[in-house]
Design an enzyme around this catalytic site. Structure first.
Site, PDB file in Angstrom:
ATOM      1  N   ALA A   1       0.818  -1.212   0.000  1.00 57.27           N
ATOM      2  CA  ALA A   1       0.000   0.000   0.000  1.00 57.27           C
ATOM      3  C   ALA A   1       0.852   1.263   0.000  1.00 57.27           C
ATOM      4  O   ALA A   1       0.525   2.242  -0.692  1.00 57.27           O
ATOM      5  CB  ALA A   1      -0.924  -0.010   1.217  1.00 57.27           C
TER       6      ALA A   1
ATOM      7  N   LYS B   1      -0.133 -16.705   0.399  1.00 55.85           N
ATOM      8  CA  LYS B   1       1.192 -16.073   0.479  1.00 55.85           C
ATOM      9  C   LYS B   1       1.399 -15.396   1.826  1.00 55.85           C
ATOM     10  O   LYS B   1       2.545 -15.248   2.281  1.00 55.85           O
ATOM     11  CB  LYS B   1       1.393 -15.116  -0.685  1.00 55.85           C
ATOM     12  CG  LYS B   1       0.401 -13.959  -0.755  1.00 55.85           C
ATOM     13  CD  LYS B   1       0.814 -12.746   0.074  1.00 55.85           C
ATOM     14  CE  LYS B   1      -0.266 -11.680   0.065  1.00 55.85           C
ATOM     15  NZ  LYS B   1       0.104 -10.509   0.884  1.00 55.85           N
TER      16      LYS B   1
END
Length: 295
Positions: free
Chosen positions: A104, A155
């Site tokens: 982000a 993941k």
């Protein structure tokens, strides 16, 4: 167009900034709100911690527009992907998911990134591409919604393992070998769930794994590092500055009886460390001490 993002954390805000660059109107809605703003949206994006998605959506009526999940994880109680939760909560078939190697902070800074938008409805995937795709945010489309969502979820588990490997100073050889076997395990789990193997060789699989399992910008990686330093789970969580999605996702996959135990050895050992009190060095010995086999 008017686009609502439900969840205004760092990730939702970063994607909102991407959309605004293309001159669309973005409205951020907090998960604590109880109703939609008085504006007709063209699309809705969901950027919530996975374990809060179902209860949050239950407070909002179906928007009746295509929905894009930005979430990466699996619900503990059901093992479901976020697109499944959305479909059940809102009876909405026009659902897509975005995944790939995307921190982000870098997205918010305007640095280039590449990701995948998946939907079982090709038109829906293409529509979300149209509101996101630009030179600094390149998007690919896929119809393997199961694979793209599972890659993004799993993941996070393996990023904890990568951080632990780094924190234990096991070396670069061990880290490369670990992540290779994580990718193999991720692919087995995905194919067993109906995904295509080649999806995990893409952005939402190896791409996201390479990013989050090797960088301190990943909360899951930092969680693993601190775990290796001897801190307990309850001591680590307040230090992260956000949600560690790998923790509940590990629990979800471990509890899922549809995933055979022998197909998830890394997750099994990590679960034992996180939830059963196993020392982390014991988990490493268990993994390395398994019988020789074909690759």
């Amino acid at each position: 167009m008017n686009i609502i993002i439900l969840g205004h954390g760092a990730w939702g805000s970063a994607v909102g900034g991407v959309i605004q660059r293309l001159k669309h109107q973005v409205i951020l809605v907090a998960h604590t709100d109880k109703s939609w703003p008085e504006i007709k949206p063209d699309y809705v994006l969901i950027a919530l911690p996975v374990q809060h998605v179902r209860e949050t959506l239950a407070r909002f009526p179906s928007p009746g527009v295509p929905v894009l999940s930005l979430c990466k994880g699996l619900e503990i109680s059901t093992g479901e992907r976020v697109s499944q939760i959305i479909t059940e909560a809102w009876d909405e078939a026009r659902v897509a998911a975005l995944s790939g190697p995307t921190f982000a902070s870098e997205i918010a800074a305007g640095l280039p990134a590449i990701c995948t938008i998946a939907s079982e409805n090709d038109q829906v995937a293409k529509e979300f591409q149209a509101i996101l795709h630009q030179p600094t945010f390149r998007t690919y489309s896929s119809d393997d919604l199961v694979g793209v969502e599972l890659g993004g979820a799993l993941k996070n588990i393996y990023a904890i393992a990568g951080g632990a490997c780094h924190g234990l100073n096991l070396g670069q050889n061990a880290l490369a070998g670990l992540l290779t076997r994580c990718l193999a395990e991720m692919t087995r789990i995905g194919v067993n769930a109906g995904a295509r193997a080649e999806t995990f060789a893409g952005l939402s699989g190896i791409g996201d794994l390479m990013l989050t399992a090797t960088s301190v910008l990943s909360r899951n990686f930092r969680f693993g590092q601190m775990l290796a330093q001897g801190l307990k789970v309850e001591e680590i969580l307040p230090k992260l500055g956000g949600v560690c999605e790998g923790l509940p996702t590990t629990r979800s996959v471990h509890l899922n009886s549809a995933i055979p135990a022998d197909s998830k050895p890394i997750i099994t050992q990590l679960h034992a460390v996180l939830y059963e009190g196993m020392p982390i060095d014991k988990a490493v010995k268990n993994l390395l001490g398994r019988a020789a086999r074909d690759e």
